[in-house]
Design a protein around this motif. Sequence first.
Motif, PDB file in Angstrom:
ATOM      1  N   LEU A 139       0.828  -1.207   0.000  1.00  0.00           N
ATOM      2  CA  LEU A 139       0.000   0.000   0.000  1.00  0.00           C
ATOM      3  C   LEU A 139       0.863   1.256   0.000  1.00  0.00           C
ATOM      4  N   PRO A 140       0.573   2.223  -0.886  1.00  0.00           N
ATOM      5  CA  PRO A 140       1.299   3.502  -0.851  1.00  0.00           C
ATOM      6  C   PRO A 140       1.223   4.099   0.552  1.00  0.00           C
ATOM      7  N   SER A 141       2.345   4.577   1.061  1.00  0.00           N
ATOM      8  CA  SER A 141       2.341   5.101   2.425  1.00  0.00           C
ATOM      9  C   SER A 141       3.327   6.253   2.543  1.00  0.00           C
ATOM     10  N   ALA A 142       3.100   7.085   3.543  1.00  0.00           N
ATOM     11  CA  ALA A 142       3.964   8.237   3.820  1.00  0.00           C
ATOM     12  C   ALA A 142       4.538   8.101   5.223  1.00  0.00           C
ATOM     13  N   THR A 143       5.844   8.226   5.310  1.00  0.00           N
ATOM     14  CA  THR A 143       6.526   8.285   6.605  1.00  0.00           C
ATOM     15  C   THR A 143       6.758   9.755   6.942  1.00  0.00           C
ATOM     16  N   TYR A 144       6.290  10.192   8.091  1.00  0.00           N
ATOM     17  CA  TYR A 144       6.366  11.618   8.414  1.00  0.00           C
ATOM     18  C   TYR A 144       7.013  11.837   9.773  1.00  0.00           C
ATOM     19  N   THR A 145       7.531  13.038   9.955  1.00  0.00           N
ATOM     20  CA  THR A 145       8.100  13.443  11.231  1.00  0.00           C
ATOM     21  C   THR A 145       7.125  14.386  11.929  1.00  0.00           C
ATOM     22  N   GLY A 146       7.314  14.539  13.229  1.00  0.00           N
ATOM     23  CA  GLY A 146       6.433  15.428  13.990  1.00  0.00           C
ATOM     24  C   GLY A 146       4.994  14.986  13.869  1.00  0.00           C
ATOM     25  N   ASN A 147       4.107  15.961  13.636  1.00  0.00           N
ATOM     26  CA  ASN A 147       2.689  15.625  13.456  1.00  0.00           C
ATOM     27  C   ASN A 147       2.275  15.599  11.991  1.00  0.00           C
ATOM     28  N   GLY A 148       3.257  15.725  11.089  1.00  0.00           N
ATOM     29  CA  GLY A 148       2.949  15.703   9.654  1.00  0.00           C
ATOM     30  C   GLY A 148       2.449  17.035   9.128  1.00  0.00           C
ATOM     31  N   PHE A 149       2.472  18.060   9.989  1.00  0.00           N
ATOM     32  CA  PHE A 149       2.102  19.424   9.607  1.00  0.00           C
ATOM     33  C   PHE A 149       3.252  20.393   9.848  1.00  0.00           C
ATOM     34  N   GLY A 150       4.455  19.834  10.062  1.00  0.00           N
ATOM     35  CA  GLY A 150       5.599  20.675  10.354  1.00  0.00           C
ATOM     36  C   GLY A 150       5.660  21.131  11.787  1.00  0.00           C
ATOM     37  N   GLN A 151       4.909  20.466  12.653  1.00  0.00           N
ATOM     38  CA  GLN A 151       4.867  20.826  14.061  1.00  0.00           C
ATOM     39  C   GLN A 151       5.309  19.633  14.911  1.00  0.00           C
TER      40      GLN A 151
ATOM     41  N   GLY B 135       5.569  16.402  17.266  1.00  0.00           N
ATOM     42  CA  GLY B 135       4.796  15.174  17.314  1.00  0.00           C
ATOM     43  C   GLY B 135       5.726  13.985  17.298  1.00  0.00           C
ATOM     44  N   SER B 136       5.141  12.793  17.372  1.00  0.00           N
ATOM     45  CA  SER B 136       5.935  11.564  17.486  1.00  0.00           C
ATOM     46  C   SER B 136       6.247  10.919  16.147  1.00  0.00           C
ATOM     47  N   GLY B 137       5.739  11.492  15.047  1.00  0.00           N
ATOM     48  CA  GLY B 137       5.983  10.907  13.731  1.00  0.00           C
ATOM     49  C   GLY B 137       5.137   9.664  13.510  1.00  0.00           C
ATOM     50  N   GLY B 138       5.258   9.091  12.327  1.00  0.00           N
ATOM     51  CA  GLY B 138       4.484   7.894  12.044  1.00  0.00           C
ATOM     52  C   GLY B 138       4.486   7.550  10.568  1.00  0.00           C
ATOM     53  N   ARG B 139       3.640   6.601  10.217  1.00  0.00           N
ATOM     54  CA  ARG B 139       3.511   6.148   8.834  1.00  0.00           C
ATOM     55  C   ARG B 139       2.058   5.787   8.575  1.00  0.00           C
ATOM     56  N   ARG B 140       1.527   6.311   7.491  1.00  0.00           N
ATOM     57  CA  ARG B 140       0.112   6.094   7.176  1.00  0.00           C
ATOM     58  C   ARG B 140      -0.064   5.790   5.696  1.00  0.00           C
ATOM     59  N   ILE B 141      -1.159   5.125   5.367  1.00  0.00           N
ATOM     60  CA  ILE B 141      -1.511   4.890   3.963  1.00  0.00           C
ATOM     61  C   ILE B 141      -1.795   6.235   3.299  1.00  0.00           C
ATOM     62  N   SER B 142      -1.164   6.476   2.155  1.00  0.00           N
ATOM     63  CA  SER B 142      -1.346   7.716   1.403  1.00  0.00           C
ATOM     64  C   SER B 142      -2.436   7.545   0.355  1.00  0.00           C
ATOM     65  N   ILE B 143      -3.393   8.464   0.362  1.00  0.00           N
ATOM     66  CA  ILE B 143      -4.493   8.416  -0.603  1.00  0.00           C
ATOM     67  C   ILE B 143      -4.729   9.812  -1.165  1.00  0.00           C
ATOM     68  N   ASP B 144      -4.761   9.895  -2.476  1.00  0.00           N
ATOM     69  CA  ASP B 144      -5.195  11.114  -3.165  1.00  0.00           C
ATOM     70  C   ASP B 144      -6.522  10.751  -3.831  1.00  0.00           C
TER      71      ASP B 144
END
Length: 526
Positions: free
Chosen positions: A174-186, A188-197
């Motif tokens: 599944l397409p996914s995004a690994t992000y830092t912080g809260n994923g808004f540039g603020q 947070g603990s980071g994470g990885r979620r399924i990416s959907i457009d």
Amino acid sequence: MLIFTHLFLVLSACLSPTSAIPTSPKSHPPAAGVVNRTTCNGKQYTYQRLAGYGSIPANARDSYGDTLGGFGSAIAIDHKSWRKLKNGTYTGKLYAIPDRGWNTQGTLNYQNRIHTFAISFTPAPDATATSPSPPNLQLNYKSTLLLTDPLGNPTTGLDADLTGGLTISNFPILPSATYTGNGFGQAGSGGRRISIDAEGLVLNNDGSYWISDEYGPYIYRFSASGKLLTAIAPPPAYIPRRNNTISFTADSPPVYEPDRAVIPSDPESGRSNNQGLEGLTASPDGKTLYAFTQSALINDGGPDNPFRRQARLLEYDVSRPSNPTLSHEYVVTLPLWADPTEDEDEQTKVAAQSEIHYLGGGQFFILARDSGAGGGQDSSTSIYRHIDVFDISSATNIKSADNDAIDGSIASDEGVLEPGVEAATYCSFLDFNVNSELARLGLRNGGEQGAGLLNEKWESIAVVPADGKKGKDGVFFVLSLSDNDFITQDGYLNNGQYRYTDESGFDLDNQALVFQVQLPPGKNRS
């Protein structure tokens, strides 16, 4: 009855990508009281009038405190809710999806969602350009459903990672995004979620939803409560690859990481960036699902103009929703248009498609349009913004191991179809940009930026009967909503905690149009 979506210079589908752009021979001079008539493979379609207009303010917010945003990416009307009242007003329930959140300056960790609206529409047949009707379509926001992965974790609109993806039992990668912080540039603990457009929407009788996506490009089925149930990965020819590996990124870096480099920017095969499964529709019984690329795969002439014309249409048997199977595959040659803002040798461009709607008998509505013209754009005058018709009755079924393999191709790098491949018949029909019709609702194509100017992106189709029942007289309303890209100077995301102002300086209201049409006998009414 299944309930589903899908809300000049023209050329026939057989032209080569470098041909001149003639007037379509299938478009007939209008009779009195008729804007346009088109015959497609013996079936006559009539555009009778622009019947309605409505909007929602650019800074309107949903129940989670987030900007409602570009919810015109796909719409669906619950046909069981559609009513014609004694006073001539129509009411119903409309579902709509924004795509991946505010992304004009980069992507963000926006959780995908489905909005619902109560709509009320009162036609104004006596409106004229000199005495225009005020807005006669009201969209009243009701609720929002947030989407999650199978484990209940939120999905995201963030651009997918350069390589890899999430692996979940009984699902494709599944397409996914690994992000830092809260994923808004603020923080947070980071994470990885399924990416959907998200770009296409179909409602099912059991309350579940099919949603098509551009990152994969995949088709997802979500439960009535918003949990992911099924993911359809298209054939390998569609999957984007860079450096000989799967690469789901669309080179749309996060707002907070604008200099992130993707090399190469465009995939070397598969769908082009932001040109995935833009269109989605289904048969009336819900057993057949159609998904359509926005323009040609890299393998078939993408991503550049004027060669990206050969878009692929996938047909799936979803009679067993948990085990869908690809049954047929077709190619539709998209129309060309001439861009007057470009140098003469670069004017010919492809009108990529933004939505489809199945009509029955192998025929479909298709919303094909130009880009870069309208509200908030440098140019205010759109050249090609249509709901046209295509017919797959005589088109070649291109489904094969060779065509669907990695790098599988049905067209040359210049977008010329391989010998023996016949594209769908393409017929020009309904032009959004007829100013004499727009003026009846106080609207226009072209002129100064400001009130009444149509937005750039129109991306949805829904069809409902004008008699409020089953449409036996063949008269229907076609609704289309714009995607305003969340452009506002008063925007909020992340449960209202992230404030943004779009650098364009514009506030683009979400716009909606209603067209009145006459469909051929026997065409799909639901």
